[in-house]
Design a protein around this motif. Structure first.
Motif, PDB file in Angstrom:
ATOM      1  N   UNK A   1     -41.551  42.811 119.666  1.00 41.32           N
ATOM      2  CA  UNK A   1     -42.450  43.004 120.807  1.00 41.32           C
ATOM      3  C   UNK A   1     -42.795  44.481 120.974  1.00 41.32           C
ATOM      4  N   UNK A   2     -41.811  45.355 120.817  1.00 46.15           N
ATOM      5  CA  UNK A   2     -42.068  46.797 120.915  1.00 46.15           C
ATOM      6  C   UNK A   2     -42.978  47.272 119.786  1.00 46.15           C
ATOM      7  N   UNK A   3     -42.763  46.745 118.568  1.00 46.35           N
ATOM      8  CA  UNK A   3     -43.640  47.103 117.452  1.00 46.35           C
ATOM      9  C   UNK A   3     -45.082  46.692 117.722  1.00 46.35           C
ATOM     10  N   UNK A   4     -45.232  45.532 118.361  1.00 44.68           N
ATOM     11  CA  UNK A   4     -46.580  45.057 118.685  1.00 44.68           C
ATOM     12  C   UNK A   4     -47.271  46.014 119.651  1.00 44.68           C
ATOM     13  N   UNK A   5     -46.532  46.447 120.677  1.00 46.27           N
ATOM     14  CA  UNK A   5     -47.095  47.406 121.629  1.00 46.27           C
ATOM     15  C   UNK A   5     -47.471  48.723 120.936  1.00 46.27           C
ATOM     16  N   UNK A   6     -46.596  49.203 120.057  1.00 45.29           N
ATOM     17  CA  UNK A   6     -46.860  50.463 119.367  1.00 45.29           C
ATOM     18  C   UNK A   6     -48.043  50.347 118.409  1.00 45.29           C
ATOM     19  N   UNK A   7     -48.197  49.173 117.785  1.00 48.58           N
ATOM     20  CA  UNK A   7     -49.309  49.000 116.842  1.00 48.58           C
ATOM     21  C   UNK A   7     -50.656  49.062 117.545  1.00 48.58           C
ATOM     22  N   UNK A   8     -50.711  48.536 118.780  1.00 52.68           N
ATOM     23  CA  UNK A   8     -51.959  48.592 119.544  1.00 52.68           C
ATOM     24  C   UNK A   8     -52.307  50.031 119.882  1.00 52.68           C
ATOM     25  N   UNK A   9     -51.291  50.796 120.292  1.00 53.82           N
ATOM     26  CA  UNK A   9     -51.539  52.172 120.715  1.00 53.82           C
ATOM     27  C   UNK A   9     -51.862  53.090 119.535  1.00 53.82           C
ATOM     28  N   UNK A  10     -51.201  52.879 118.383  1.00 54.48           N
ATOM     29  CA  UNK A  10     -51.362  53.790 117.248  1.00 54.48           C
ATOM     30  C   UNK A  10     -52.563  53.448 116.376  1.00 54.48           C
ATOM     31  N   UNK A  11     -52.750  52.146 116.116  1.00 53.42           N
ATOM     32  CA  UNK A  11     -53.779  51.747 115.156  1.00 53.42           C
ATOM     33  C   UNK A  11     -55.037  51.188 115.819  1.00 53.42           C
ATOM     34  N   UNK A  12     -54.942  50.915 117.109  1.00 53.46           N
ATOM     35  CA  UNK A  12     -56.094  50.399 117.850  1.00 53.46           C
ATOM     36  C   UNK A  12     -56.698  49.182 117.145  1.00 53.46           C
ATOM     37  N   UNK A  13     -55.801  48.300 116.670  1.00 54.16           N
ATOM     38  CA  UNK A  13     -56.241  47.096 115.960  1.00 54.16           C
ATOM     39  C   UNK A  13     -55.691  45.880 116.698  1.00 54.16           C
ATOM     40  N   UNK A  14     -56.500  45.349 117.607  1.00 49.79           N
ATOM     41  CA  UNK A  14     -56.034  44.232 118.429  1.00 49.79           C
ATOM     42  C   UNK A  14     -55.828  42.971 117.603  1.00 49.79           C
ATOM     43  N   UNK A  15     -56.602  42.813 116.506  1.00 50.19           N
ATOM     44  CA  UNK A  15     -56.456  41.631 115.659  1.00 50.19           C
ATOM     45  C   UNK A  15     -55.084  41.618 114.988  1.00 50.19           C
ATOM     46  N   UNK A  16     -54.690  42.777 114.447  1.00 48.47           N
ATOM     47  CA  UNK A  16     -53.369  42.877 113.812  1.00 48.47           C
ATOM     48  C   UNK A  16     -52.255  42.666 114.844  1.00 48.47           C
ATOM     49  N   UNK A  17     -52.430  43.241 116.024  1.00 51.74           N
ATOM     50  CA  UNK A  17     -51.425  43.103 117.078  1.00 51.74           C
ATOM     51  C   UNK A  17     -51.296  41.654 117.533  1.00 51.74           C
ATOM     52  N   UNK A  18     -52.432  40.960 117.594  1.00 45.15           N
ATOM     53  CA  UNK A  18     -52.398  39.555 118.001  1.00 45.15           C
ATOM     54  C   UNK A  18     -51.633  38.718 116.983  1.00 45.15           C
ATOM     55  N   UNK A  19     -51.874  39.001 115.679  1.00 42.67           N
ATOM     56  CA  UNK A  19     -51.150  38.254 114.642  1.00 42.67           C
ATOM     57  C   UNK A  19     -49.652  38.565 114.688  1.00 42.67           C
ATOM     58  N   UNK A  20     -49.340  39.845 114.901  1.00 47.91           N
ATOM     59  CA  UNK A  20     -47.929  40.234 115.000  1.00 47.91           C
ATOM     60  C   UNK A  20     -47.268  39.581 116.215  1.00 47.91           C
ATOM     61  N   UNK A  21     -48.010  39.518 117.299  1.00 46.71           N
ATOM     62  CA  UNK A  21     -47.492  38.869 118.506  1.00 46.71           C
ATOM     63  C   UNK A  21     -47.278  37.379 118.273  1.00 46.71           C
ATOM     64  N   UNK A  22     -48.196  36.761 117.516  1.00 48.73           N
ATOM     65  CA  UNK A  22     -48.063  35.337 117.216  1.00 48.73           C
ATOM     66  C   UNK A  22     -46.835  35.077 116.340  1.00 48.73           C
ATOM     67  N   UNK A  23     -46.609  35.975 115.361  1.00 50.98           N
ATOM     68  CA  UNK A  23     -45.422  35.851 114.506  1.00 50.98           C
ATOM     69  C   UNK A  23     -44.150  35.951 115.348  1.00 50.98           C
ATOM     70  N   UNK A  24     -44.150  36.897 116.279  1.00 52.62           N
ATOM     71  CA  UNK A  24     -42.986  37.050 117.153  1.00 52.62           C
ATOM     72  C   UNK A  24     -42.769  35.806 118.005  1.00 52.62           C
ATOM     73  N   UNK A  25     -43.866  35.216 118.456  1.00 49.04           N
ATOM     74  CA  UNK A  25     -43.767  34.003 119.260  1.00 49.04           C
ATOM     75  C   UNK A  25     -43.141  32.870 118.450  1.00 49.04           C
ATOM     76  N   UNK A  26     -43.582  32.730 117.192  1.00 50.89           N
ATOM     77  CA  UNK A  26     -42.993  31.709 116.324  1.00 50.89           C
ATOM     78  C   UNK A  26     -41.512  31.984 116.079  1.00 50.89           C
ATOM     79  N   UNK A  27     -41.176  33.266 115.892  1.00 54.34           N
ATOM     80  CA  UNK A  27     -39.773  33.629 115.677  1.00 54.34           C
ATOM     81  C   UNK A  27     -38.917  33.219 116.873  1.00 54.34           C
TER      82      UNK A  27
END
Length: 450
Positions: free
Chosen positions: A179-205
């Motif tokens: 979850x923290x990595x997802x937050x950092x990815x949004x702030x650093x890379x400004x890629x909401x699509x990647x963050x959404x996929x990462x968030x979805x993976x975390x949800x499945x986990x």
């Protein structure tokens, strides 16, 4: 504005803690009342609230806050509830997992729908209030769902308990880290699509992690169920032994009745023929026979007669003084099997306590005092004996047994089950090396006749 944001965070912490109290109270059984129990519970919850608010206010690492909250939840469950230890730890962990799942689901929605929304979710952000409201709503939904999941006792070995705790801590840490990595990815890379996929993976986990926790829970329940079935089998074997003893005693009583009829007929014939010398000799011989024959209790209730006849004979044979008073109603509110089980178990406990007392302290004189009598619309069954002072109790102070070994407490539990089935009351008291069992059974049959 800063003051309002701070107050909002306090309200969120308070509501999150309130939902925890609702959750844990529906899943566990609170301990029996002890002195100032409500005060201690209130103080602990107040300290827990203060600790969480302080950690959030100081900007401490979210890992520290998560672990602190989880530990405090578990400690609260251990201190104030009476279920077995692993069950209290399980549900204490479960609430932290629920919070993590709710946070992940709530975070997934704005990250997916709104680009660069992660900063707005933090304290002071524009989306903070609706985000936290949705977060609390998700927790409330999960608490409601778990409310309808039946409470089941579980049993795990020491190794399994340690493994479960390690898996639970690891799962919480990994889920929170993603979850923290997802937050950092949004702030650093400004890629909401990647963050959404990462968030979805975390949800499945987290969902898979929940499934693993549920699987461990079911394994523990299966083991507990097997233990319960083994105990029921042992109780059945004990009751079968008691029934065999009951049958043997009933057969002896039948033979005694038959022999007595023959003796009376013989006496009647000698008296009619006026053979006084033979009559005197015969009665003396009969009297000598009676002194070597086991005395029989005759109340008209076959269960009481057989159990007491056997137990009184055994107790007196082993040097245990007995005193009893029987006044049983014609229609006893328990059937013969249930009554035999209750009487057999409480008498066995008293006799075994007397035998141990003789071994541990030969100068002591063991005794058993027993009575059955009606009182108003109740039937009272009471037994009292002295013992060596060694007794086993549960964590709530309930007396389990005066026996040693793995099978301790089966008899008392069986008596409790039968008394509760009859809507009765069981009271067990141990004071100053005097052990007493007092049972009150509603006399429903005779009450209808009044």
């Amino acid at each position: 504005m800063l003051y309002i944001d701070s107050m909002w965070e306090y309200i969120v912490n308070f509501l999150e803690l309130a939902l925890f109290l609702i959750f844990i109270h529906t899943k566990l059984h609170i301990r029996a009342n002890y002195k100032h129990q409500a005060v201690w519970m209130f103080l602990f919850v107040s300290i827990q609230f203060a600790v969480l608010c302080t950690l959030n206010k100081m900007g401490i690492s979210s890992y520290v806050t998560l672990i602190s909250s989880c530990v405090l939840d578990i400690v609260y469950a251990i201190l104030f509830y009476r279920d077995n230890l692993i069950l209290r730890i399980f549900w204490g962990f479960s609430y932290s997992i629920i919070c993590l799942v709710a946070e992940q689901i709530t975070f997934f929605i704005p990250v997916t729908l709104y680009k660069g929304a992660s900063l707005e979710l933090l304290s002071g952000g524009e989306l903070r209030k609706p985000y936290t409201m949705l977060y609390l709503a998700m927790i409330a939904i999960f608490v409601l769902l778990f409310h309808y999941i039946g409470n089941k006792d579980i049993s795990l070995s020491s190794f399994q308990k340690v493994a479960y705790i390690c898996i639970a801590i690891s799962g919480l840490a990994i889920g929170h880290y993603i979850l923290r990595l997802t937050l950092e990815s949004v702030d650093k890379f400004d890629d909401s699509s990647f963050s959404a996929r990462l968030s979805l993976i975390n949800l499945f986990f987290i969902v898979l992690f929940l499934a693993l926790m549920q699987y461990i829970y079911l394994l523990g329940y299966s083991k507990e169920e097997n233990i319960r079935l083994l105990e029921e089998q042992k109780i059945y074997e004990l009751e079968r032994t008691e029934f065999n003893s009951l049958s043997e005693t009933a057969e002896r009583l039948r033979k005694m009745k038959h022999d007595m009829q023959i003796y009376v007929d013989a006496i009647n014939v000698l008296a009619k023929d006026k053979k006084w010398d033979e009559l005197i000799a015969y009665t003396e011989q009969y009297h000598n026979t009676l002194t070597t024959t086991q005395s029989a209790i005759a109340t008209g209730n076959i269960a009481i007669d057989c159990i007491l006849t056997a137990k009184l004979y055994y107790a007196e044979k082993h040097g245990i003084k007995t005193e009893y008073y029987i006044m049983a109603p014609e229609n006893f509110p328990l059937d013969s099997v249930e009554l035999s089980s209750i009487l057999g178990n409480i008498w066995n406990n008293s006799i075994e306590a007397g035998e141990r007392l003789i071994i541990s302290n030969p100068t002591e004189h063991p005794y058993i005092y027993f009575y059955i009598k009606p009182y108003q619309n109740m039937i009272l069954i009471h037994i009292e004996n002295n013992y060596d002072g060694v007794i086993k109790c549960s964590i709530d102070g309930d007396i389990l047994s005066v026996k040693q070994g793995k099978e301790h407490g089966l008899g008392i539990r069986r008596v409790k089950e039968l008394v509760e089935k009859a809507d009765g009351v069981l009271q067990i008291i141990s004071d100053n090396k005097i052990f007493s069992v007092h049972i009150m059974i509603p006399d429903k049959e005779n009450d209808k006749l009044l």
